[in-house]
Write an enzyme that holds these catalytic residues in place. Structure first.
Site, PDB file in Angstrom:
ATOM      1  N   GLY A  23       0.819  -1.209   0.000  1.00  0.00           N
ATOM      2  CA  GLY A  23       0.000   0.000   0.000  1.00  0.00           C
ATOM      3  C   GLY A  23       0.852   1.258   0.000  1.00  0.00           C
ATOM      4  N   ASP A  24       1.905   1.276   0.824  1.00  0.00           N
ATOM      5  CA  ASP A  24       2.804   2.421   0.857  1.00  0.00           C
ATOM      6  C   ASP A  24       3.514   2.606  -0.475  1.00  0.00           C
ATOM      7  OD1 ASP A  24       2.887   3.444   3.738  1.00  0.00           O
ATOM      8  OD2 ASP A  24       3.163   1.311   4.030  1.00  0.00           O
ATOM      9  N   THR A  25       3.975   1.510  -1.051  1.00  0.00           N
ATOM     10  CA  THR A  25       4.732   1.600  -2.294  1.00  0.00           C
ATOM     11  C   THR A  25       3.853   2.054  -3.447  1.00  0.00           C
ATOM     12  OG1 THR A  25       6.168  -0.178  -1.496  1.00  0.00           O
ATOM     13  CG2 THR A  25       6.286   0.355  -3.838  1.00  0.00           C
TER      14      THR A  25
END
Length: 405
Positions: free
Chosen positions: A176-178
């Site tokens: 999700g962060d990436t």
């Protein structure tokens, strides 16, 4: 400090771009790392006590996370306490000279410090500001804390990961962060293009973690809208497309994608199932989906007594897409990774070398490169502050007061 060996002497695609990074951990720093890999000058602001928590995440070597070595390469570190008036004044001076600001604080944090968009854009009208947060800068959830795993859940991904009827699982990385970081980089490049074409005015890029995940969820919402269909977890299979699955071999697993019409015929012929290859009902994906259990059973029965290497050899000869499930060891030993420069041996400032992922995407005219290894906390504080015209005596006094480190 030993700088990493450049991959190329070609000009950098983002040479001359000045970036200030106020992010920490994953999403913001990954976005800035991507810009830095292609030549942007990235000044990373870290808290003087401890720095970015990523320095101490997962496996530690010589006092620093090896994750840090790839996430923070090509960056400069300024240890600056943004909770102080002096620290925020220095940050404003850096932003005044920057093209891009990357931040992933909770919405409202910079505003509370007098460093919201209105203040910073007045200071620097050309500024492009990338803001990554859990739920975005607006909306009823904007003030809720949000990490990548929550974005994966709200974006619809976590519901689909895992086996039917079992606990939803993470995919093994902070996807999700990436995804948010990559959407942020796209936004920065779009905004820079617009700035160049429209009089030099900057803008805000507002990236929410869950929206970045939702953006890659393919037909999830249209299927619900058109049919009321809620896609459910399907393990290793690809629902509605057949055959595409993981199959157990005698010594591991192999993934086989035989879902093209001609590929399916070659696959069935290769595994000795001419009856299925020649079955007109299986000549299209619709027919194969209706009998996916039968087809998966045939492939699974053929794979079960064979080794992964043996299966891959037969399917490669038949030109059927197939592959083993790679571990880190498999990646490190694969000649294709090395032939394409996807494994780099990078010196660290701690005195050892470590293999890290190469640079993506591959620009043939202006390829990315590693210009410097990941910095120690505050390695560049004095040099960056001197570049703002701050004297050595002033720097020493701020260090004594704990404003910098």
């Amino acid at each position: 400090m030993t700088a990493a060996t450049p991959l190329s002497v070609a000009p950098d695609a983002l040479a001359g771009l000045r970036v200030v990074e106020m992010g920490q951990l994953i999403a913001g720093p990954f976005a800035a790392k991507t810009l830095a890999d292609f030549g942007a000058e990235v000044v990373k602001i870290e808290p003087p006590k401890g720095g970015d928590p990523l320095r101490n995440w997962r496996l530690i070597k010589e006092g620093t996370s090896v994750w840090w070595q790839v996430q923070s390469r090509n960056k400069k570190s300024v240890a600056l306490d943004l909770r102080t008036d002096e620290g925020r004044d220095i940050a404003r001076r850096l932003v005044a000279e920057a093209d891009v600001l990357v931040e992933n604080f909770r919405p409202g944090t910079l505003e509370a410090w007098g460093m919201g968009w209105d203040e910073l854009s007045a200071l620097n009208p050309k500024l492009v500001m990338l803001r990554i947060s859990g739920y975005g800068q607006t909306g009823p959830y904007r003030d809720k804390p949000g990490f990548g795993l929550i974005g994966e859940a709200m974006g619809g991904l976590r519901h689909l990961t895992g086996e039917p009827g079992r606990v939803p699982v993470r995919c093994g990385i902070s996807i999700g962060d990436t995804l948010a970081a990559l959407h942020g980089v796209i936004g920065v490049l779009l905004a820079l293009h617009h700035r160049q074409a429209n009089g030099g005015k900057g803008q805000v890029i507002d990236v929410a973690l869950h929206e970045a995940v939702f953006n890659v969820m393919e037909s999830l919402l249209p299927e619900y809208s058109a049919f009321g269909a809620v896609r459910e977890p399907a393990g290793s299979a690809l629902p509605g497309i057949a055959p595409s699955n993981a199959y157990r071999c005698a010594d591991g697993w192999v993934l086989v994608a035989g879902n093209g019409d001609s590929i399916f015929k070659r696959l069935m012929t290769a595994i000795g199932r001419a009856d299925l290859a020649d079955d007109p009902a299986l000549g299209s994906n619709t027919g194969r989906v209706a009998r996916v259990d039968e087809i998966d059973g045939a492939i699974g029965d053929w794979c079960a007594p064979r080794t992964v290497a043996g299966v891959l050899e037969v399917l490669a000869a038949a030109e059927v897409p197939a592959g083993k499930v790679y571990t880190a060891k498999d990646i490190a030993e694969d000649p294709h990774y090395r032939a394409r420069g996807m494994i780099l041996r990078q010196p660290t400032r701690d005195g050892y070398e470590v293999e890290v992922p190469g640079i993506v995407p591959k620009l043939l005219g202006t390829p990315g490169r590693v210009r410097s290894s990941a910095p120690g906390l505050g390695d560049d504080t004095d040099a960056v502050l001197a570049g703002l015209g701050i004297t050595p005596a002033q720097i020493a006094a701020m260090r004594e007061r704990g404003v910098i480190a």
